[in-house]
Motif scaffolding. Structure first.
Motif, PDB file in Angstrom:
ATOM      1  N   VAL A  59      63.484  34.044  29.239  1.00  0.00           N
ATOM      2  CA  VAL A  59      63.999  35.440  28.839  1.00  0.00           C
ATOM      3  C   VAL A  59      64.974  35.217  27.999  1.00  0.00           C
ATOM      4  CG1 VAL A  59      64.917  37.487  29.776  1.00  0.00           C
ATOM      5  CG2 VAL A  59      63.009  36.184  31.124  1.00  0.00           C
ATOM      6  N   ALA A  60      66.429  34.157  28.341  1.00  0.00           N
ATOM      7  CA  ALA A  60      67.422  34.433  27.800  1.00  0.00           C
ATOM      8  C   ALA A  60      67.467  33.275  26.514  1.00  0.00           C
ATOM      9  CB  ALA A  60      68.509  33.824  28.766  1.00  0.00           C
ATOM     10  N   SER A  61      66.286  33.688  25.713  1.00  0.00           N
ATOM     11  CA  SER A  61      66.288  32.873  24.332  1.00  0.00           C
ATOM     12  C   SER A  61      65.744  33.832  23.478  1.00  0.00           C
ATOM     13  CB  SER A  61      65.190  31.770  24.632  1.00  0.00           C
ATOM     14  OG  SER A  61      65.038  31.018  23.436  1.00  0.00           O
ATOM     15  N   PRO A  62      66.596  34.426  22.341  1.00  0.00           N
ATOM     16  CA  PRO A  62      66.160  35.587  21.490  1.00  0.00           C
ATOM     17  C   PRO A  62      65.144  34.991  20.435  1.00  0.00           C
ATOM     18  CG  PRO A  62      68.768  35.271  21.932  1.00  0.00           C
ATOM     19  CD  PRO A  62      68.054  34.096  22.560  1.00  0.00           C
ATOM     20  N   ALA A  63      65.214  33.746  20.220  1.00  0.00           N
ATOM     21  CA  ALA A  63      64.073  33.049  19.299  1.00  0.00           C
ATOM     22  C   ALA A  63      62.755  33.399  19.990  1.00  0.00           C
ATOM     23  CB  ALA A  63      64.381  31.575  19.025  1.00  0.00           C
ATOM     24  N   ARG A  64      62.618  33.335  21.345  1.00  0.00           N
ATOM     25  CA  ARG A  64      61.285  33.407  21.865  1.00  0.00           C
ATOM     26  C   ARG A  64      60.857  35.072  21.550  1.00  0.00           C
ATOM     27  NH1 ARG A  64      59.474  29.330  25.158  1.00  0.00           N
ATOM     28  NH2 ARG A  64      58.101  30.934  26.111  1.00  0.00           N
ATOM     29  N   ILE A 106      54.911  32.425  28.856  1.00  0.00           N
ATOM     30  CA  ILE A 106      54.941  30.873  28.631  1.00  0.00           C
ATOM     31  C   ILE A 106      54.715  30.735  27.123  1.00  0.00           C
ATOM     32  CG2 ILE A 106      53.895  28.824  29.065  1.00  0.00           C
ATOM     33  CD1 ILE A 106      53.530  29.724  31.959  1.00  0.00           C
ATOM     34  N   ARG A 107      53.986  31.323  26.476  1.00  0.00           N
ATOM     35  CA  ARG A 107      53.641  31.201  24.986  1.00  0.00           C
ATOM     36  C   ARG A 107      54.106  32.309  24.239  1.00  0.00           C
ATOM     37  NH1 ARG A 107      49.900  28.359  22.547  1.00  0.00           N
ATOM     38  NH2 ARG A 107      51.215  28.945  20.702  1.00  0.00           N
ATOM     39  N   SER A 112      53.759  39.137  24.580  1.00  0.00           N
ATOM     40  CA  SER A 112      54.334  38.229  25.263  1.00  0.00           C
ATOM     41  C   SER A 112      55.916  38.638  25.100  1.00  0.00           C
ATOM     42  CB  SER A 112      54.522  36.646  24.605  1.00  0.00           C
ATOM     43  OG  SER A 112      55.204  35.787  24.787  1.00  0.00           O
ATOM     44  N   ALA A 113      56.368  39.416  24.346  1.00  0.00           N
ATOM     45  CA  ALA A 113      57.777  39.782  24.129  1.00  0.00           C
ATOM     46  C   ALA A 113      58.002  40.742  25.286  1.00  0.00           C
ATOM     47  CB  ALA A 113      57.822  40.478  22.916  1.00  0.00           C
ATOM     48  N   VAL A 114      56.807  41.722  25.532  1.00  0.00           N
ATOM     49  CA  VAL A 114      56.938  42.488  26.740  1.00  0.00           C
ATOM     50  C   VAL A 114      56.977  41.744  27.875  1.00  0.00           C
ATOM     51  CG1 VAL A 114      55.631  44.285  28.001  1.00  0.00           C
ATOM     52  CG2 VAL A 114      55.802  44.355  25.526  1.00  0.00           C
ATOM     53  N   ALA A 115      56.329  40.604  28.133  1.00  0.00           N
ATOM     54  CA  ALA A 115      56.325  39.954  29.289  1.00  0.00           C
ATOM     55  C   ALA A 115      57.590  39.244  29.429  1.00  0.00           C
ATOM     56  CB  ALA A 115      55.270  39.023  29.423  1.00  0.00           C
TER      57      ALA A 115
END
Length: 662
Positions: free
Chosen positions: A230-235, A289-290, A296-299
């Motif tokens: 969660v706490a990774s803006p790049a993701r 996870i991916r 994935s952004a919503v997840a």
């Protein structure tokens, strides 16, 4: 003095919201400080104790375990000395050590100070659990702290205060540390030296101020899932194309929703909140996870809300006792270490399963705790622990503050164009070591200065980290592009947020990213190729790569070198001149690099590039096809990374000759 007066957690009846609010604020502040310390302590273990990752992973894990075991005696002492003694001790040690950490400059002082701060934070969490008979308000504060730390990390552009110099950063840290101590005092409302066991036996308090110990087991896994996913803006950027400013606002909204979920969980009942939490935490973890696609952004954002439901669920009346709660909290911190080690050690140790399974195991554990709470619903009654008006106000404030913080994030710079249109181009290769210098300090400014001083128009970067919690969760690629004005192409390798990259001032196209043969190696490697437009109808193909690092496994490098040679042949078949840049983890005369022998060394000689503070090996290379010629090679002496950068000017033979005549 009565037991009621000695409890950290407010009794409920007759207490005001302000009294409860201090407990929530204090737990949140301790969480923010503890997570900030983890972002410095984890990479310090790797780069200082682990000697830039050359120490075996198991040995580093055992070193880390020692520091997580040091607070465990609190479990056995808390009934004799009282939770408040350890609460005050833990908060003060955490706060003061965090200030001291701000004044260190890498090396063992950094690791030692961060380790002391970690022990203080762990002690505070254990004492908080012991002195909070229900734990609900305390865990609401932890949920708030998890979200606030993610928002703060994103608003700072992932360059946290611990890595920032200057008076402003120091004043901010001192202010945060002082605030932590002040709100800790207000939360307990009792002289700190009072030796009460704080087990809160008796029936003076409402049902929601008592509960079992096992919900505290969820704290450690929740920290891991939040920190990694969660706490990774790049993701968020990779998954949904969300820019840095939008990421701050999105995380603020998710934090507000998580606060609502955690606060109102007792009001809807354990059966509802526990079931929702169990389903959501597993589903969102799988989806996060991916980091691929908007779902994935919503997840990722939904995972924070799911954790709010899990930690906020309140169940069975009846006090479990301070020692059991302390033991559960200590166990949760050991789970934090186990899950974090299991996830990241998979890049060094060949596990028979994907490391995403470790995160899923943490999610399943949280789901199991939620299901257990849901099954206990018949033993609880629904309550309204937090006034709705205060809750709406707090959630609204989070969103507003998040929006204001987003405005502080600098906009992305537009890349400049090279003046060398149609002529030779200066290229460089640099293993940036996830942004850490030889003393284990994160310093993207130093890396950017090296790149700018090299005069390179195109740079291949190795070991680019965009969000590993193990490395502090920085988006190094974003930090370097903002500082150099170059645009970037990222090539995932070990996972979606760790790999290689190409920085360029010139237009690039035809980007291809492919995984290299892995063999039995634990870590996946990749190569990235792109066509650089030099202007005036001229083009140059760049291949960037990073080969397997284990010296005793040359067969893996041999297979990878063959794959790189095949990519060069593919580009040559298109009539393109090609340059290969990368950390090949071997000298050019090594047998496993024989597949690349048809290329010329653009920087001849055996001047070493690793380790940067006392180089003995030449691992970083620039290789070119025969229709190119090189000039002005430089191996830059710097300790901004554990490798030395290599820069050289290359171009078609006629262009170089013409430039020489001029």
């Amino acid at each position: 003095m009565s037991v009621q007066a000695a409890s950290i957690e407010p009794s409920g009846e007759g207490s005001r919201w302000a009294t409860r609010g201090w407990l929530v604020a204090s737990a949140a502040t301790v969480t923010v400080l503890l997570l900030g310390v983890l972002r410095a302590w984890l990479p310090s273990v790797v780069h200082v104790y682990g000697d830039a990752g050359t120490t075996p992973a198991v040995q580093m894990g055992l070193f880390a375990l020692v520091w997580f075991l040091l607070p465990v005696p609190v479990v056995f002492l808390v009934r004799r000395l009282g939770a408040k003694v350890f609460w005050r001790l833990g908060v003060v040690v955490l706060a003061l050590a965090r200030v001291a950490l701000q004044l260190t400059d890498g090396g063992w002082p950094q690791l030692g100070t961060a380790s002391v701060a970690l022990v203080g934070g762990a002690t505070a969490v254990i004492a908080l659990a012991s002195g909070s008979p229900s734990g609900h308000l305390a865990r609401v504060g932890i949920v708030l702290g998890l979200g606030l730390e993610a928002v703060l990390h994103a608003a700072l552009g992932t360059l946290d205060l611990v890595w920032r110099g200057g008076v402003g950063a120091t004043v901010a840290v001192v202010g945060l540390a002082a605030f932590a101590i002040v709100v800790a005092e207000r939360a307990e409302r009792v002289p700190l030296w009072w030796p009460s066991p704080l087990d809160a036996a008796g029936d003076f308090s409402p049902v929601w101020t008592r509960g079992p110990a096992w919900p505290w087991l969820a704290v450690g896994p929740a920290i891991v899932l939040t920190g990694v996913l969660v706490a990774s803006p790049a993701r968020l950027e990779l998954a949904g194309g969300i820019g840095p400013r939008a990421a701050v606002l999105a995380l603020a909204v998710a934090t507000a929703l998580a606060l609502v979920a955690a606060s109102l969980a007792p009001a809807v009942g354990a059966g509802v909140s526990g079931t929702i939490g169990a389903v959501l935490v597993v589903a969102t973890t799988i989806g996060a996870i991916r980091p691929v696609g908007a779902s994935s952004a919503v997840a990722q954002l939904g995972l924070l809300v799911a954790i709010g439901f899990v930690l906020g669920t309140q169940t069975s009346p009846g006090d479990s006792g301070p020692r059991r709660r302390a033991a559960a909290a200590a166990g949760s911190l050991l789970l934090l270490l186990a899950l974090g080690f299991g996830y990241y050690a998979a890049y060094e140790l060949a596990f028979p399963f994907a490391n995403g399974a470790v995160l899923l195991a943490g999610a399943v554990l949280l789901a199991g705790l939620s299901v257990a709470a849901a099954r206990d619903d018949k033993r609880t009654r629904r309550v309204r622990d937090v006034p709705q008006g205060a809750l709406v106000l707090a959630a609204t404030a989070l969103v507003v503050v998040g929006g204001l913080a987003a405005l502080l994030v600098p906009a992305t710079q537009e890349p400049g164009q090279s003046p060398r249109a149609g002529g030779p181009v200066r290229v460089a290769v640099y293993n940036v070591h996830a942004g850490y210098d030889v003393d284990g300090r994160f310093d993207p400014d130093a890396l950017a200065d090296v790149l700018l001083a090299s005069g390179a128009d195109v740079v291949v970067l190795n070991e680019v980290d965009r969000g590993w919690l193990l490395e502090g969760g920085h988006d190094l690629l974003r930090l370097l592009t903002d500082r150099t004005g170059m645009h970037a192409t990222f090539a995932p390798a070990a996972d979606d947020v760790w790999g290689n990259a190409i920085l360029s001032r010139l237009p690039i196209s035809d980007v291809t990213v492919s995984a290299l043969p892995r063999g039995g190696a634990a870590m996946t490697r990749s190569q990235v190729s792109a066509v650089v437009d030099l202007g005036e109808g001229r083009s140059l193909a760049i291949v960037g790569t990073h080969l397997h690092h284990v010296e005793a496994e040359p067969a893996v490098r041999l297979a990878q070198a063959r794959a790189v040679a095949a990519e060069v042949s593919r580009l040559r078949s298109r009539g393109l001149a090609v340059a290969v840049l990368g950390d090949l983890n071997a000298p050019l005369d090594a047998p496993e690099l024989e597949p690349l022998a048809f290329l010329d060394d653009a920087v001849p000689g055996d001047e070493p590039t690793w380790p940067a503070d006392d180089p003995t090996l030449r691992l970083d290379h620039v290789l070119i096809t025969s229709d190119l010629v090189a000039s002005d090679p430089v191996i830059v002496r710097t300790t901004a990374s554990d490798h030395l950068p290599v820069a050289v000017t290359i171009g078609p033979r006629r262009s170089i000759a013409a430039a020489g005549q001029d």
